[in-house]
Design a protein around this motif. Structure first.
Motif, PDB file in Angstrom:
ATOM      1  N   GLY A  16      -3.981 -24.803   2.079  1.00  0.00           N
ATOM      2  CA  GLY A  16      -4.058 -25.609   3.298  1.00  0.00           C
ATOM      3  C   GLY A  16      -5.277 -25.293   4.145  1.00  0.00           C
ATOM      4  N   ILE A  17      -6.004 -26.341   4.507  1.00  0.00           N
ATOM      5  CA  ILE A  17      -7.154 -26.186   5.415  1.00  0.00           C
ATOM      6  C   ILE A  17      -6.954 -27.032   6.670  1.00  0.00           C
ATOM      7  CG2 ILE A  17      -8.798 -25.609   3.585  1.00  0.00           C
ATOM      8  CD1 ILE A  17      -9.833 -28.584   3.857  1.00  0.00           C
ATOM      9  N   ILE A  56      -5.777 -18.820   6.775  1.00  0.00           N
ATOM     10  CA  ILE A  56      -6.077 -19.061   5.358  1.00  0.00           C
ATOM     11  C   ILE A  56      -6.107 -17.734   4.604  1.00  0.00           C
ATOM     12  CG2 ILE A  56      -7.875 -19.846   3.753  1.00  0.00           C
ATOM     13  CD1 ILE A  56      -8.579 -22.012   5.926  1.00  0.00           C
ATOM     14  N   ASN A  57      -6.707 -16.711   5.188  1.00  0.00           N
ATOM     15  CA  ASN A  57      -6.774 -15.399   4.542  1.00  0.00           C
ATOM     16  C   ASN A  57      -5.386 -14.812   4.305  1.00  0.00           C
ATOM     17  OD1 ASN A  57      -9.555 -15.580   4.579  1.00  0.00           O
ATOM     18  ND2 ASN A  57      -9.824 -14.199   6.309  1.00  0.00           N
ATOM     19  N   GLY A 107      -3.085 -21.823   6.483  1.00  0.00           N
ATOM     20  CA  GLY A 107      -2.027 -20.822   6.381  1.00  0.00           C
ATOM     21  C   GLY A 107      -0.916 -21.223   5.433  1.00  0.00           C
ATOM     22  N   ASP A 108      -0.854 -22.489   5.051  1.00  0.00           N
ATOM     23  CA  ASP A 108       0.119 -22.920   4.042  1.00  0.00           C
ATOM     24  C   ASP A 108      -0.546 -22.897   2.675  1.00  0.00           C
ATOM     25  OD1 ASP A 108       2.112 -23.338   5.861  1.00  0.00           O
ATOM     26  OD2 ASP A 108       2.491 -25.421   5.311  1.00  0.00           O
ATOM     27  N   ILE A 109       0.214 -22.518   1.690  1.00  0.00           N
ATOM     28  CA  ILE A 109      -0.289 -22.498   0.324  1.00  0.00           C
ATOM     29  C   ILE A 109       0.881 -22.866  -0.580  1.00  0.00           C
ATOM     30  CG2 ILE A 109       0.086 -20.018  -0.031  1.00  0.00           C
ATOM     31  CD1 ILE A 109      -2.802 -20.043  -1.355  1.00  0.00           C
ATOM     32  N   ASN A 122     -14.614 -24.978  -0.197  1.00  0.00           N
ATOM     33  CA  ASN A 122     -14.784 -23.891  -1.161  1.00  0.00           C
ATOM     34  C   ASN A 122     -13.574 -22.958  -1.228  1.00  0.00           C
ATOM     35  OD1 ASN A 122     -17.360 -24.957  -1.555  1.00  0.00           O
ATOM     36  ND2 ASN A 122     -18.201 -22.928  -1.948  1.00  0.00           N
ATOM     37  N   ALA A 123     -12.467 -23.370  -0.663  1.00  0.00           N
ATOM     38  CA  ALA A 123     -11.266 -22.520  -0.654  1.00  0.00           C
ATOM     39  C   ALA A 123     -10.819 -22.140  -2.063  1.00  0.00           C
ATOM     40  CB  ALA A 123     -10.135 -23.211   0.106  1.00  0.00           C
TER      41      ALA A 123
END
Length: 194
Positions: free
Chosen positions: A136-137, A165-166, A103-105, A24-25
């Motif tokens: 990234g998850i 992630i945040n 943490g990567d996007i 659900n990111a």
């Protein structure tokens, strides 16, 4: 490359049982955008999803969260895209990405689905020529998890992964006006340096 953005789609699964799951990111990031811009989602039965609209530089941009399950995201998107006559190049899809660590996007245009069922469903409807923000998850292999991928994406990240992630989503939020304006090269460069 600049795009005249008309639609931002967040991918996820409906229902409270999926709210905190990695899959659900895309919903999470779209909710962050919506909250920052003070827009509210409303369920639209015809489009089978939650819709919100943002007006920016003489351009209406639709935020959309399909109410179908992830594997059928394209079904809901098909109706919306046809009704509003939206070209794929004007669409941004926000989705979870196994091939990036928490943490990567990253921003990407075009490409395959990499096994992501939501992307696969969308590609059946509109092809591959759309923008993506890949959140990234991590992958169970790289995170020393013995979970199957199908179980991993439907599980919640641990507190450390969630923090990472945040932070990535906050970096993306800092680019929100470049995103809305379709300045994806600028966004790509800003996110690369985070």
């Amino acid at each position: 490359m600049k795009a005249a953005l008309r639609l931002i789609v967040g991918l996820g699964n409906p229902g409270s049982e999926y709210l905190t799951t990695r899959h659900n990111a895309g919903f999470w990031l779209l909710d962050i955008f919506s909250e920052a811009l003070k827009t509210n989602f409303v369920y639209d039965k015809y489009f089978d999803g939650l819709i919100s609209k943002v007006y920016r530089n003489s351009n209406n941009i639709i935020f959309f969260k399909p109410s179908t399950y992830m594997n059928n995201s394209g079904d809901a998107l098909y109706r919306l895209v046809n009704f509003y006559k939206i070209n794929p190049e004007s669409i941004l899809v926000l989705h979870d990405e196994l091939d990036l660590p928490p943490g990567d996007i990253r921003v990407k245009f075009n490409g395959g689905s990499a096994g992501h069922n939501g992307l696969r469903s969308i590609q059946k409807v509109i092809g591959s020529d759309f923008w993506r923000i890949r959140i990234g998850i991590g992958h169970p292999r790289s995170l020393s998890s013995k979970q199957l991928v199908s179980d991993f994406v439907l599980d919640s990240p641990n507190s450390s992964e969630q923090r990472q992630i945040n932070v990535a989503m906050d970096c993306c939020l800092n680019c929100i006006f470049d995103i809305l304006d379709g300045n994806f090269e600028t966004v790509r460069n800003k996110l690369k340096n985070t």
